[in-house]
Each structure stands twice: as C-alpha cells, then as structure tokens.
Scaffold this motif. Sequence first.
Motif, PDB file in Angstrom:
ATOM      1  N   ARG A 263       9.547  39.753  30.158  1.00 48.14           N
ATOM      2  CA  ARG A 263       8.768  39.917  31.383  1.00 48.14           C
ATOM      3  C   ARG A 263       7.273  40.020  31.082  1.00 48.14           C
ATOM      4  O   ARG A 263       6.429  39.415  31.765  1.00 48.14           O
ATOM      5  CB  ARG A 263       9.254  41.143  32.144  1.00 48.14           C
TER       6      ARG A 263
ATOM      7  N   ARG B  73      14.427  42.251  27.493  1.00 53.13           N
ATOM      8  CA  ARG B  73      14.078  41.880  28.873  1.00 53.13           C
ATOM      9  C   ARG B  73      12.637  42.297  29.182  1.00 53.13           C
ATOM     10  O   ARG B  73      11.880  41.537  29.808  1.00 53.13           O
ATOM     11  CB  ARG B  73      15.029  42.548  29.860  1.00 53.13           C
TER      12      ARG B  73
ATOM     13  N   ARG C 176      10.337  33.360  32.613  1.00 53.09           N
ATOM     14  CA  ARG C 176      11.355  33.596  33.643  1.00 53.09           C
ATOM     15  C   ARG C 176      12.672  32.962  33.178  1.00 53.09           C
ATOM     16  O   ARG C 176      13.040  31.868  33.603  1.00 53.09           O
ATOM     17  CB  ARG C 176      10.925  33.005  34.979  1.00 53.09           C
TER      18      ARG C 176
END
Length: 614
Positions: free
Chosen positions: A394, A390, A399
Amino acid sequence: MGRVPTFLDLLYDEAPLSDFDAHLARAEQGLAGEEAASVRAEYDVALRLRDLITRMRAREAELSALYETASDLTAIRDVDTILAAIVRRARQLLHCDMTYLSLNDEGDGASYMKVTDGALTREFQTLRLPLGTGLLGLVAQTGAAYFTEDYARDERFLHQGYIDDAVAGEQIRAILGVPLVLDGVVIGALLAVHRSVRRFPQAEVSLLTSFAAHAVVALENARLFAELDAANRSLTRHTEAVDAAALAHDRLTDLLVGGGGVAEVADVLSGVLGGAVSIWTPSGELQAGEDAGVAWADAVPAALASGRSVVVGSGLVAAAQAGSEHVATLVLRRDEPLDLAGRRTLERGALVTALVLLFARSVSDAEERLGGQLLVDLLEGDPADRSRLRDRVRRHGARIDGPVVVAAAAVDGADRHRASRSVLALARRMSGLAGEHRGALVLVVPGEDPHRVGVELQSVVAATGSTATIGVAATTDALHDDRLARAHGEALRCLDALVRLGRRGEVSDPAGLGVARLLLGDNDPEHVDAFIDAAVGPVRDWDERRGTSLLVTLEAWFAAGGRLKETAAALHLHPNTVTQRLDRVGELLGPGWREPARSLDVQLALRLARLQRP
C-alpha cells in the motif's frame, strides 16, 4: 444421412447461385403440377431475397464509406491525405478502374489533376485541361454532371489531340464526372472511369456526388486551417513580451520545484523562445519534442567545450552537462535569429534539463531497489508475514490485492538495463511492481487479461531495441496465502516452455502452449479441459446450440486424412455439404487451424474429448 438444406439454409450460409439452382433441381425431381410450382415459387422468392440482401449490403458499404470519410474530415488536417482517401474510397465503392479529382486554375483557364487513384501513366497524372475541353473540362466549366459510355466515340465533347492521347494511354472508355461546388462556384471535378464501355446508373452518380461534397468540405477546411495558422503566427509575433527571459526563468524554476520532466522543459523553452525545442540523448535518440530537421550532431563537441550554445544553420544547439558527463543535447529550430538573451535562456534550459535527469535517475534507482525487494519478499517471503507485506504494498502505491497478472520475461538485446527501466515505468503506470527474479524480468500488475498485459510488456521492451519472450498467468486475491507465488511459478513454466520450444519473441499463458502444456507435466484434469476448450471449444459450443454435427465431421475428416470424398462417403453426405461444414469450422476456429502444429492440437483435443464422453 445429413439433413438436406432448404432455400432458407442457403440464404443463411450465403451460398452461391449455383447451389440454389442445384437445390431447385433436386427438389423438383419427381414433382409435378402444384407441388412443382410451389417449389419454383420458393426458388423465385429466395433469389429475390438474395438479390435484396446483396443490394442492402452494397448500400451499407456505401453509407459506411461516406461515414468514415466524414469522420476523417474531423481528424485529418492534411488536405492531400483526405482527398486521396476520398478518391480511393470512391473507386472501391463504384468498382471502377480509376478515379481522379481536378481543381480549377481560374488564372490559367484550366483544370489540373490534383489526386488520382488507379492511373497507369505519368502523363495522365499531370494533365491540365482547358475549361470546356473534354468531359472533365466541361464539368469543371458548367458545374453539371456528365457521363459517357464511350468517350472516344462521343461527339458531345470538344476533343483535343494531346487529351485524347492521354485518355487512350489510360485505355479509358466510360467516364462519369461530377462538379466540386463551393458557395455556388465550381472549383473542380471528381471523375470515375472504366476501361470498358458501360452505362452509369443514377445510384453511382448520386454516390460520386456525395463524395464530391466531402471533397469540397475538406478543401474549405484546409483553407480555413491555413488562415487560422497564419493569423496565429502573426499574433504570436506581435505579442512577444519584452520580459521573455524573466518569464522563462520563473517557469523553469517552477518546473524544477514541481518535479517536471524533460518533456515539460521542451514545452517551456518552445513557448518562451518562439521555436521548436527537442531534447536528445547523448547517443542521438529523441527524448522530448519533435525532430525539426536540424543537423546538430557535429556542433555538440563545440557546445560541450565552450559550455555555450552553438549556431547551426537555422537552429541552436546546447549541451546539458552534469559535471563532466554529457547527459542530453537541446536543439532549437527557429525561423528568425535568436538574440543574446534568448541564447542564455536556452543555455539555462540545458542546465535545468541536467538537474531534471539527475533527479529522475536518483528516484528511479531508489524505486528499483525498493520495488524489486518488495517483489522478492512477496514471492519468497513467509506467508505468516502477509499483514506487513500488505502495508508495504500500500505504501508503495501498488494495487495488487485483487485479480492480478504475473508476467515473466526473458529479454534479448544489447541494452537489458534500459529495457528493465522501461518495464519499471510500465509497472508504475499500471500501479504494479516489477523487478529481476530467478533470472527473469517479472511484472505484477492488476488485471484479468494475461495476454493483453504480455503484449503491452512486449511492446515496451521492443521500444528499447530489445526482444522479449514472455510467459503470463493470472490469479485472484494475490495477497492471500501463496497464490501470487503459484501464479509466478506458472508464468515461469510458460516462459521456460516457450524457450524450449524455440518460440522466442512470443507471449503465452498456459492455455496458449497447446499440447506442449500437457507434455510438460502441467496436465491435471482442469488443464486438460482448458486445452480441449481452447482447441475445439467454439465448434463444440456451436454443435450444442444448434444441434449440428461439426465435431463428428471434423473427426471423420481427420480420420480420412483430410480427403474430402472419403469423408463425405464415411458420413453419407454430399462433398459440398462437408465443404460447407469445414468452412464453418474455419470460421469458428479461425485461420490456420489446418496448419500442422495447430492441426495436431485439434486432433489431440478431439481424442481427449471423446475419451471424456460418458
């Protein structure tokens, strides 16, 4: 027995007049007196309503065309294009054989054809009529509307032999003409003709007059835009700064420091050099700017050998080089010769272009490596390592923590590497990831419409000269457990199915595979339901909402081998009723539902739906 339709049903189904007459005949059987009179009254009311609806729709079409014409006036700058659209729409709405627009030449004392639609002969399209001659000349001279039921026999107009010959060559009989008036001055006329004798009702005169008003606006706008362009060119010529070379240097430096691209280079050079600059790849494909029509290819060897710009006709050619590699060609089109300072500015622009392309190449290579590895880790990595993944997603700017679409593409074409770079650019634009994985080009982007993403991906690949076959799938919470990997597997199975079925060049999600999805092992109950819903869901929903029997009719039609009479007999219905129901099925399922492949899906869905019934 099916329910006998009423006059209201016939109105709702937009039935032809013969159906109303047939229903009246059936309803009057066995009736007399007041009952027969009541049925006849209902029939009269239904016909009046049908006529009213027809007139309202015609009026709606007229208003829509006028609205579209008005909208075009705000978007179209080419006067010939908008006038052609006005004449074409006027012909369609008036249902006439030909429409044409003429403009007055006051110096010559004549009105000449500007635009025609429906003309048969070249002579008529180039006709010039002296003012006051014929119906067109009379309208153009007086500024009043005129019409005639039969021009050849109408003695109100001044006839001339060559004009009457042109009219006869077009087989023209009835003519309606209205003037084009600007600030009280008649500048031309708009006319509609029929090749048969007929009258023109007032509604048609008013409609053609409205189109004439739009034509006048278009002509005036064209004049104003021409004056504006001329004024702008004059202002540009008189305000050229003597420090253009210094300004160009500053702007190109700022562009390079700011990370601009070749499109920005072309814009800067076009502005400071007072011309149109286009940038081309070594293979001759346009990268930025617009093609100004300069034949520059033969000048490239000389530009490469000298390192200087080369004059070609009304243009200049400069080569952008990175060491010994030719990376781009700059072409300047300018109406006036460029001085030495300007030529050096173009050559400096070629150097900046080479630096921009080298920088973009380095960034793209780095992003391709990092993004591709991140995508592989997401699809193949340890589920226990989701937290670190994750963070990497990012930092990469993607997204994909919510609903996402996964697309797997097989690319056929000469330049697969170029197609891959285009897909990477698409992924960046859509805040997603892309890369090569398991022999396919994989795209993961946020979204909930797999087919739309697949079509956009296919369009991007097609722009590179390649063809893509694409399987798509969707999932939610893509970074949760192995959902993204499962969606990727589903997209790969779709791609494999498309290739096996010989459907190269198509885009499909699992539901779009139809019966093939069931035969390829992906046949759990949820997918069976999805297959039934995709094949006959709209018909089933219609029956449930309206209490009709379209599904039953469809099953009977297939059981009868598509023969109308046998279907009607099996359902105890009139063949016309069966035809109307099948037409409704066609509206719900869309065109092509009777084609063999689609028909097979529909029949199988009907069988499965029947097996699911309690």
